[in-house]
Write a protein that holds these residues in place. Structure first.
Motif: not given
Length: 389
Positions: A215, A219, A247, A249-251, A263-265
């Motif tokens: 990720m 990015l 961009l 949110c990211i987890h 990983c998720e964006l």
């Protein structure tokens, strides 16, 4: 008293109409516990339009129980004018309102209530303008269009485009623009990117495939694409003259000593007119797919919702010229999105213009200035005169 005047007498005044519309909850939301049907609103509008001679059609939105579009037509013919608005509102936080959101409240020369500005307030003004033409032989039809779910999915407008309705020549969408004509806006895309790898003990990177590192590289690719697009596309009509990519949110991951397996964006992209959403998604895929393959990561890339295309009507279009003359303002561009692209898909020359300010939309104590009422009715009468008589 003429027959048209008798019929018109049964239609309430502007304030009474808006009071009734505000009292009917019609929130649309992707959160099911907030979401309401808009059927009561469109049926109420139909009750007022029918006595004025409008032919009424309620169109159920496919796959969305309780959601309806209203197409109300006065007169007949191949051309004509559409006055369009959406019947839904956004959710609200009642603790931040000074008055009941569902009760029309007057103070400070303003009408307060949920939807006064965005955009139930447009309908009573459009009906008041139409009332003046009830019983007159129109050369081209006048259509009042009321849509479902603009604030959430835009599925009401999508359903109209798919059905090829309504047929007309010109369309004005009464979103709050302070009665200044708007001939272009950016699009909105909200996208989801997920990388899945393999977890493992952090002491040995070979034990897993790190989705977060993938990720990190993605990015960089997205920001490079943003820079390329911003160098390639500029439009001085917009306050923010370039397309934006945020961009949001990211987890990812679950512990410092484990290799991140997922990983998720979520990000948003706001394209300018002339940028095609499908091509933008393909450009993103072209950068990210090779990255995922090289790192042996599973990749999911999909829209969070279908998106709203950018919109533009030429500066020299007939509708733009008429609206500029009626308002005294040059047509401009805005950053918010509307249903205009779908009306444009129907072949309608389209413009966005209505009472109220977008600054009050989606806010506690949403209001419509009383000073906007008479000028709106006057401008709408001028449009009907121009395009229907």
């Amino acid at each position: 008293m003429s027959d048209a005047t008798t019929k018109s007498a049964g239609v309430p005044g502007i304030r009474d109409m808006l009071e009734k519309l505000i009292a009917l909850p019609s929130i649309s939301s992707s959160t099911p516990e907030w979401d309401h049907s808009n059927e009561a609103v469109v049926r109420t509008l139909a009750e007022w339009l029918e006595p004025l001679g409008f032919a009424i059609e309620l169109m159920a939105v496919p796959g969305m129980p309780g959601k309806y579009n209203l197409i109300a037509t006065l007169g007949s013919g191949p051309g004509g004018l559409v006055l369009s608005g959406h019947t839904d509102t956004v959710p609200f936080d009642d603790k931040r309102w000074q008055s009941d959101p569902f009760t029309l409240t007057e103070r400070d020369n303003r009408w307060y209530g949920l939807g006064t500005c965005d955009m139930k307030g447009f309908f009573p003004l459009a009906i008041e303008a139409a009332r003046a033409f009830a019983g007159q032989p129109l050369k081209q039809p006048l259509i009042i269009l009321a849509t479902a779910d603009e604030e959430s999915s835009m599925n009401g407008a999508r359903a109209l485009a798919e059905a090829g309705r309504p047929k007309a020549r010109y369309a004005v969408i009464g979103e709050p623009t302070g009665l200044k004509p708007v001939r272009m806006h950016k699009g909105i895309m909200m996208e989801r990117l997920v990388f899945e790898g393999q977890s493992g003990h952090s002491s040995d990177p070979a034990l897993g495939r790190n989705a977060m590192e993938g990720m990190h590289e993605a990015l960089g690719e997205l920001l490079d694409l943003r820079q390329t697009w911003q160098e390639q596309y500029q439009n001085p009509n917009f306050r923010v003259q370039v397309p934006t990519l945020n961009l949001g949110c990211i987890h990812g991951g679950d512990n410092p000593n484990r290799i991140c397996a997922r990983c998720e964006l979520h990000f948003d992209l706001r394209p300018l007119p002339g940028m095609e959403m499908g091509a933008l998604r393909q450009a993103i895929l072209g950068k990210l797919q090779p990255l995922a393959e090289r790192r042996d990561l599973n990749m999911l890339f999909e829209p969070l919702f279908d998106g709203v295309p950018p919109f533009e009507t030429p500066a020299d279009a007939a509708l733009v010229s008429v609206c500029e003359k009626l308002t005294g303002h040059t047509a401009h561009a805005v950053g918010f999105a509307t249903e205009a692209p779908w009306l444009q898909q129907l072949g309608l020359e389209t413009l966005v213009m209505g009472p109220g300010s977008i600054d009050q939309a989606h806010q506690p104590d949403e209001f419509l200035e009383l000073s906007q009422l008479e000028p709106t009715v006057k401008i709408l009468k001028g449009l009907i005169q121009q395009f229907c008589l």
